[in-house]
Design a protein around this motif. Structure first.
Motif, mmCIF file in Angstrom:
data_model
loop_
_atom_site.group_PDB
_atom_site.id
_atom_site.type_symbol
_atom_site.label_atom_id
_atom_site.label_comp_id
_atom_site.label_asym_id
_atom_site.label_seq_id
_atom_site.Cartn_x
_atom_site.Cartn_y
_atom_site.Cartn_z
ATOM 1 N N UNK A 127 0.827 -1.211 0.000
ATOM 2 C CA UNK A 127 0.000 0.000 0.000
ATOM 3 C C UNK A 127 0.857 1.256 0.000
ATOM 4 N N UNK A 128 1.962 1.225 0.727
ATOM 5 C CA UNK A 128 2.832 2.402 0.804
ATOM 6 C C UNK A 128 3.573 2.633 -0.509
ATOM 7 N N UNK A 129 3.886 1.563 -1.231
ATOM 8 C CA UNK A 129 4.559 1.707 -2.523
ATOM 9 C C UNK A 129 3.668 2.375 -3.564
ATOM 10 N N UNK A 130 2.363 2.336 -3.346
ATOM 11 C CA UNK A 130 1.442 2.962 -4.305
ATOM 12 C C UNK A 130 1.692 4.456 -4.448
ATOM 13 N N UNK A 131 2.350 5.034 -3.474
ATOM 14 C CA UNK A 131 2.671 6.462 -3.529
ATOM 15 C C UNK A 131 3.448 6.818 -4.795
ATOM 16 N N UNK A 132 4.205 5.855 -5.320
ATOM 17 C CA UNK A 132 5.095 6.135 -6.449
ATOM 18 C C UNK A 132 4.445 5.939 -7.819
ATOM 19 N N UNK A 133 3.294 5.228 -7.862
ATOM 20 C CA UNK A 133 2.761 4.920 -9.195
ATOM 21 C C UNK A 133 1.236 4.919 -9.310
ATOM 22 N N UNK A 135 -1.235 6.902 -9.001
ATOM 23 C CA UNK A 135 -1.932 7.980 -9.697
ATOM 24 C C UNK A 135 -1.893 7.820 -11.210
ATOM 25 N N UNK A 136 -0.889 7.095 -11.710
ATOM 26 C CA UNK A 136 -0.824 6.871 -13.153
ATOM 27 C C UNK A 136 -1.919 5.911 -13.619
ATOM 28 N N UNK A 137 -2.456 5.116 -12.683
ATOM 29 C CA UNK A 137 -3.518 4.170 -13.005
ATOM 30 C C UNK A 137 -4.891 4.673 -12.585
ATOM 31 N N UNK A 138 -4.941 5.891 -12.050
ATOM 32 C CA UNK A 138 -6.203 6.399 -11.556
ATOM 33 C C UNK A 138 -6.580 5.844 -10.190
ATOM 34 N N UNK A 139 -5.601 5.302 -9.484
ATOM 35 C CA UNK A 139 -5.833 4.761 -8.147
ATOM 36 C C UNK A 139 -5.443 5.809 -7.106
#
Length: 210
Positions: A127-133, A135-139
Motif C-alpha cells: 500500500x505504501x509503494x502505491x505512492x510512487x505509481x 496515480x498513473x492508473x487512476x488509483x
C-alpha cells in the motif's frame, strides 16, 4: 505431555485417517518428525530465493531475486539491524505465489522471528509503494495515509523510500545471496514468537542515513 522419542521411534506412520481419531502416541510421534522439518525452514527460504533469480520481473531491468538483494544490500550498507536486512531480502518473496497479496505473504513468513515493527512494515509496504505509481492508473496515490496514526507508519515510509522503490537498478553493485544466507539462518533459528524478539509496540525506526 513430555515427548518420548523412544516411544515415537517405534512407529513408522500414524494409523488415523482423521485428526480427531489420533492418539497421544501418534501425535508425539508427529511432533518428533516436525522438529527437523522446522529446522530446515531457512533452507527452503533460500531455495525459493534462488528460484527467483530465474524470474525476471515483467518489464523491469532485474530479476525478482535481484530486487531483494538490492533492497537488503542497501539496508545493510546503511547500518540496519538483521531484522531489517532479512526483511528487505524477503519482502517480495510472495510475488510468485501470491502476487495480489505478496506483502502479507512475506509478512506471515517472517512474523514469528522478527519484531512487530518489521513485520508490520513488510505487511503494508504494498500500500505504501502505491505512492510512487498509483496515480498513473487512476488509483489512490495516498493509500498509505489510512495508516497515518500507526506507530510504524514512518518506518514503512522510510523502508519504501530508501530500500524498496530504489532497488530496480541493473547497475547497482549489490551483495550476492551467499552473503545474506548466515543472516537468514540466524533469524529463522530464533524461538518462534519470543516476546524479547517480537517487541510488541516498540518503534525503533530505520537507522539514520550515513
Amino acid at each position: 505431555m513430555p515427548t518420548d522419542p523412544a516411544m515415537a521411534a517405534t512407529m513408522e506412520r500414524v494409523d488415523f485417517r482423521q485428526m480427531k481419531d489420533g492418539t497421544a502416541k501418534e501425535y508425539l510421534f508427529l511432533r518428533e518428525l516436525e522438529k527437523p522439518h522446522l529446522a530446515m525452514t531457512p533452507k527452503r527460504v533460500m531455495r525459493e530465493l534462488r528460484m527467483q533469480d530465474e524470474e525476471t520481473i515483467p518489464g523491469y531491468r532485474i530479476s525478482r531475486l535481484g530486487h531483494g538483494l538490492q533492497s537488503a544490500t542497501r539496508a545493510h550498507r546503511e547500518g540496519a539491524d538483521i531484522d531489517w536486512v532479512v526483511a528487505a531480502l524477503l519482502h517480495d518473496i510472495g510475488d510468485g505465489l501470491a502476487p495480489q497479496n505478496h506483502d502479507r505473504f512475506a509478512a506471515e513468513l517472517i512474523r514469528p522471528f522478527v519484531r512487530e515493527e518489521v513485520t508490520w512494515t513488510v505487511e503494508h509496504h504494498g500500500a505504501f509503494q502505491m505512492y510512487y505509481y498509483a496515480h498513473f492508473y487512476g488509483w489512490n496515490q495516498l493509500e498509505r495515509e489510512k495508516y497515518r496514526d500507526n506507530m510504524y507508519y514512518q518506518s514503512c515510509v522510510d523502508f519504501c523510500e530508501r530500500w524498496d522503490q530504489a532497488s530496480f537498478d541493473d547497475q547497482y553493485a549489490h551483495e550476492d545471496l551467499a552473503f545474506f544466507e548466515p543472516m537468514v539462518n540466524e533469524v529463522f533459528a530464533r524461538k518462534a514468537y519470543d516476546d524479547t524478539v517480537i517487541m510488541t509496540g516498540v518503534a525503533k525506526g530505520l537507522p539514520p542515513l550515513p
